[in-house]
Design an enzyme around this catalytic site. Structure first.
Site, PDB file in Angstrom:
ATOM      1  N   HIS A 129       1.284  -1.648  -0.163  1.00  0.00           N
ATOM      2  CA  HIS A 129      -0.233  -0.470  -0.232  1.00  0.00           C
ATOM      3  C   HIS A 129       0.827   1.114   0.288  1.00  0.00           C
ATOM      4  O   HIS A 129       2.242   1.391   0.326  1.00  0.00           O
ATOM      5  CB  HIS A 129      -1.042   0.425   0.996  1.00  0.00           C
ATOM      6  CG  HIS A 129      -1.634  -1.086   1.369  1.00  0.00           C
ATOM      7  ND1 HIS A 129      -2.210  -2.280   0.965  1.00  0.00           N
ATOM      8  CD2 HIS A 129      -0.446  -2.320   3.175  1.00  0.00           C
ATOM      9  CE1 HIS A 129      -2.429  -2.812   1.499  1.00  0.00           C
ATOM     10  NE2 HIS A 129      -1.248  -3.237   2.894  1.00  0.00           N
ATOM     11  N   TYR A 171      -3.718   3.126   1.170  1.00  0.00           N
ATOM     12  CA  TYR A 171      -4.950   2.488  -0.407  1.00  0.00           C
ATOM     13  C   TYR A 171      -3.867   2.200  -1.056  1.00  0.00           C
ATOM     14  O   TYR A 171      -2.305   1.870  -1.049  1.00  0.00           O
ATOM     15  CB  TYR A 171      -5.726   3.964  -0.950  1.00  0.00           C
ATOM     16  CG  TYR A 171      -6.429   4.910  -0.572  1.00  0.00           C
ATOM     17  CD1 TYR A 171      -7.195   4.331  -0.345  1.00  0.00           C
ATOM     18  CD2 TYR A 171      -6.362   5.974   0.137  1.00  0.00           C
ATOM     19  CE1 TYR A 171      -8.748   5.335   0.173  1.00  0.00           C
ATOM     20  CE2 TYR A 171      -7.120   6.175   0.717  1.00  0.00           C
ATOM     21  CZ  TYR A 171      -8.424   6.192   0.715  1.00  0.00           C
ATOM     22  OH  TYR A 171      -9.218   6.931   1.379  1.00  0.00           O
ATOM     23  N   THR A 172      -4.716   1.305  -2.138  1.00  0.00           N
ATOM     24  CA  THR A 172      -4.241   0.376  -3.250  1.00  0.00           C
ATOM     25  C   THR A 172      -4.556   0.536  -4.216  1.00  0.00           C
ATOM     26  O   THR A 172      -5.354   0.665  -4.723  1.00  0.00           O
ATOM     27  CB  THR A 172      -3.709  -1.194  -2.552  1.00  0.00           C
ATOM     28  OG1 THR A 172      -3.535  -1.263  -1.609  1.00  0.00           O
ATOM     29  CG2 THR A 172      -3.109  -2.063  -3.716  1.00  0.00           C
ATOM     30  N   CYS A 194      -9.497  -8.768   2.538  1.00  0.00           N
ATOM     31  CA  CYS A 194     -10.114  -7.614   2.856  1.00  0.00           C
ATOM     32  C   CYS A 194     -11.007  -7.780   2.458  1.00  0.00           C
ATOM     33  O   CYS A 194     -11.791  -7.181   2.000  1.00  0.00           O
ATOM     34  CB  CYS A 194      -8.606  -6.990   1.556  1.00  0.00           C
ATOM     35  SG  CYS A 194      -8.619  -5.390   1.904  1.00  0.00           S
TER      36      CYS A 194
END
Length: 835
Positions: A621, A639-640, A809
């Site tokens: 990330h 965030y990714t 996730c």
């Protein structure tokens, strides 16, 4: 709220008392499959797995806890409440990790193997500290929580024991051994036998077994009464003809007359033994959540109105019937809108979390309600305070002034939020903060105001100022440590193995965080040798800051600190091939926003030059820092991106926007992103994360390499983004032998993100991918799975193997459920990775 579940009991005859005694053993029951969208379910929950360093030297060294909880009585015993806004954002029900805790001593260490043999015997025998220091400690506005408990009604248990006719009280005793014996208290027997009061013995909380701090494996729950009556780690029920003579029943949870000083109470025990002063039912109370304490509102950027929001509750099962707001010191009042989430359970009939929900016939109200009122900005500008009071159905109303008493309990005067106008802004202050200095009461007291003068401390004519006490600040330094550290010594330890870093001129050692840090070791290593003051203070909670003395090494001298910041702030004109830097923030420009659905966007950010790649390993990330246009506050989140790692010149973030509603404020970062003007600059830093996919079935977990044959990828909502990165890398590499199964949970079909890409991966020639969607609100035409990601779906698609690895996730409730199910089915913790 209470639910009922089956109980298996064995009876035996007591030699001491002429009635049967019962040993309770709980049997679990399958949770029914129901469409539960119409009732407020528990919020996302993630069971803490690590013992905090602050607890390791205490008797609670076996208890894992959430570091966000605010400690009110030092390190031990554990008495905490959550941050008020975090609590409110969770909604009607509170997750176990944020549920407030009142412990008098060590948490009993109950092992898994102890629980089947846990026995309950049934026997028979005979805010005020700001004003004046009381014998109690300072709870704040978040010292309340609501949960869905599962267990038998106490009345059913007592009927099976056939209590004595002369018994009038039920005394309860826990397994927590304290300096003055085991903790115990009592309630009236006729209350315990009244089904409408809902008194129960609980073994589950929000659908999961009780956690250690909340009474594992069995506790009493006495709705509508002060928490001290709900005995945890319950071992005994004792029927008597008089109230409990337990030391803690007598010397705790009392409101003595206001003229009784701490000295009088200590010298004369009669005050404590008078049961007229014991606290049972809670009194009516209310609090403001928004505006937050110390919130600053820019008038020029604000809209025409501001919605004030908060909560209210009453005791004894009484409903809150009105919440009133005043902006003119109580001369005029207006009614707020009230939302009763508890009422939704009255319309629900069926089973939930192993028990039958029994709210449909009850009129009692045991839980908090939420209130809101839209106020014109012009009115807020012309007011100096927001006043809030509530009334219950018995017409009991919050008083204007507080009632001081020795223990400082049941404090429920009007809740007052002050408004200060300065330089085109409005600053709001709550009365106090539970663990930090601040709040208008501290300010008034510091200026010499008398908080009991009936005017909220505003000094009246002829009134003598009160000498203020010094305000304490959070100490992040080790007491008594006087060590100066120069730049050379600091740089000698600024390595991967010994990551020293600086916060506010003080040097800290991050070595202890290299193993198991949520952001991965890289997040600590990236801080090595740097002054990380802004990032640390922005990201970390006050509780985390209070832990820093344990890692404090000394103070950096001024010349070295200046040289350090001069060196690290220098820039190079050379164009870098990769954008992300692990040790400093890099700026990107917001150039495009694409709406995917009503609440989902793709944000495109331009990198430094057209040939530059992001530099983010697969599965990791980046940290994104955005300045909120309304509050000017710096917000940092991880965030990714969904864009290819090899993409040059830009990156794309897929983000679900959590909008403000009547019940919640909305996501701070996501709403700030949605308000961001095109052309704005954001800052990025990275990579972070414990997981990295190297290709061909090779992964790195905290720097250790292993090989996998198959990934089982479980996700929900925008949790698809890190899953998508790994899946795409596997599918696009024709030589990669790894297979993947994706279990993707969403609400409706239009909520499925990256669906076209997922379908394409599944349809590819290499047959390496299986995608399974399940929806909780599917349309009639939907032919796929329905419901949440359940044990049935996991049993069908997820098979334990040392060569397989699960990547998860999604919402915390989903992650928590998946973890529990997979561990119970033989999966090893090291084979599960949660992004």
């Amino acid at each position: 709220m209470t639910t009922v579940t089956e109980v298996r009991a064995k009876a035996f005859v007591s030699n001491d008392f002429p009635f049967k005694s019962t040993a309770i053993k709980i049997e679990e029951e399958e949770t029914s499959r129901l469409d539960l969208q119409d009732i407020p379910l528990p919020p996302p929950s993630k069971r803490p797995t690590e013992v905090l360093s602050i607890d390791k030297g205490t008797p609670d060294h076996h208890v894992a806890r959430d570091p966000r909880l605010l400690r009110l009585t030092g390190i031990h015993p554990f008495n905490v409440e959550p941050p008020l806004t975090d609590l409110y954002k969770e909604g009607f029900l509170t997750s176990p990790e944020l549920f407030y805790v009142r412990n008098h001593g060590p948490v009993p260490h109950v092992k898994n193997e102890d629980i089947p043999n846990w026995e309950l015997s049934i026997e028979g025998r005979k805010e005020q500290n700001i004003i004046r220091k009381s014998k109690g400690f300072s709870w704040g506005s978040a010292a309340l929580s609501t949960a869905l408990f599962t267990g038998p009604l106490l009345s059913d248990i007592l009927r099976s024991a056939k209590p004595l006719r002369k018994a009038k009280y039920v005394c309860m005793e826990g397994a927590d051994k304290l300096p003055n014996g085991y903790y115990g208290t009592s309630v009236k027997l006729n209350w315990a036998m009244d089904h409408n009061r809902g008194i129960m013995l609980a073994h589950k909380m929000n659908g999961e077994s009780l956690r250690p701090d909340h009474g594992r494996p069995l506790r009493a729950v006495v709705p509508g009464q002060i928490g001290g009556r709900s005995v945890k780690w319950l071992t005994k029920l004792i029927l008597t003809d008089a109230p409990s003579d337990n030391w803690y029943h007598i010397n705790d949870n009392r409101v003595l007359p206001t003229m009784v000083s701490p000295e009088m109470a200590s010298n004369d025990p009669k005050w404590w033994r008078d049961d007229r002063y014991a606290i049972y039912d809670l009194n009516v109370n209310s609090s403001v959540v928004y505006p937050e304490n110390n919130e600053v509102l820019d008038i020029s950027l604000a809209g025409p109105s501001y919605t004030v929001r908060g909560y209210a509750y009453a005791g004894g099962g009484r409903r809150v019937t009105r919440v009133e707001i005043s902006l003119d010191k109580g001369k005029c009042w207006r009614l707020a809108d009230i939302h009763y989430a508890e009422d939704k359970y009255r319309d629900f009939e069926g089973y939930l979390y192993g028990g039958r929900v029994d709210m449909s016939w009850r009129e009692t109200c045991f839980c908090w309600c939420f209130w809101s009122l839209s106020i014109a900005m012009s009115e807020l500008e012309n007011s100096d305070a927001i006043l809030v009071r509530a009334m219950d159905e018995s017409l009991s109303i919050q008083p204007r002034d507080m009632y001081w008493s020795v223990l400082g309990m049941m404090n429920n005067p009007w809740f007052r939020v002050t408004i200060t106008k300065e330089n085109g802004t409005l600053k709001f202050e709550h009365p106090t903060h539970p663990t930090l200095p601040g709040g208008w009461m501290e300010r008034v007291k510091k200026s010499g105001g008398n908080l009991l003068n009936g005017n909220w401390g505003e000094i009246q004519e002829g009134e003598e100022p009160v000498i203020p006490e010094p305000i304490k600040e959070i100490n992040m330094k080790k007491d008594g440590l006087k060590r100066w550290i120069n730049l050379q010594e600091f740089q000698n330890h600024a390595s991967d193995q010994s990551p020293w870093f600086v916060v506010n001129g003080e040097v800290y050692d991050g070595t202890a965080f290299l193993e198991g840090h949520p952001g991965g070791a890289q997040s600590i290593i990236s801080s090595a040798g740097l002054d990380v003051s802004q990032d640390f203070l922005t990201i970390h909670s006050e509780t985390a800051k209070a832990m820093m003395p344990d890692y404090h090494l000394g103070t950096m001298d001024k010349a070295s600190l200046k040289a350090l910041n001069t060196n690290t702030s220098s820039t190079s004109d050379e164009q870098r091939s990769t954008f992300l830097q692990s040790r400093s923030w890099t700026k990107a420009r917001f150039v495009k926003k694409t709406s995917i659905s009503w609440d989902t966007r793709i944000f495109t950010f331009q990198l430094e030059h057209e040939r530059q790649t992001l530099g983010l390993p697969i599965g990791q990330h980046l940290m994104l820092k955005v300045s909120d246009t309304s509050s000017k506050e710096a917000i940092i989140r991880s965030y990714t991106p969904i864009s290819e790692s090899s993409k040059e010149g830009s990156m794309d973030l897929l983000v679900k926007i959590y909008f403000e509603s009547q019940a919640t404020q909305g996501g701070k970062m996501t709403t700030a992103l949605d308000r961001l003007p095109l052309g704005s600059t954001v800052e990025c830093k990275g990579p972070t994360g414990r997981f990295e996919y190297l290709g061909n079935g090779k992964v790195l977990i905290s720097g250790k390499e292993r090989r996998v044959r198959s990934f089982i990828m479980i996700c929900g909502g925008t949790g698809i983004t890190p899953i998508f990165q790994v899946l795409r890398a596997v599918i696009q590499d024709q030589e990669d032998p790894t297979s993947c199964v994706v279990l993707n949970g969403n609400r409706q079909e239009e909520d499925i993100l990256c669906k076209n890409e997922l379908d394409a991966f599944e349809a590819s020639d290499n047959n390496k991918c299986k995608v399974v969607h399940t929806l909780t609100k599917a349309s009639v035409s939907w032919t796929g799975h329905r419901g949440r990601i359940s044990e049935d779906i996991l049993e069908e698609y997820v098979v334990p193997s040392e060569e397989n690895m699960v990547l998860v996730c999604g919402p915390e409730t989903m992650e928590n459920s998946v973890r529990q199910i997979l561990l119970s089915r033989g999966w090893r913790e090291q084979d599960l990775h949660f992004f």
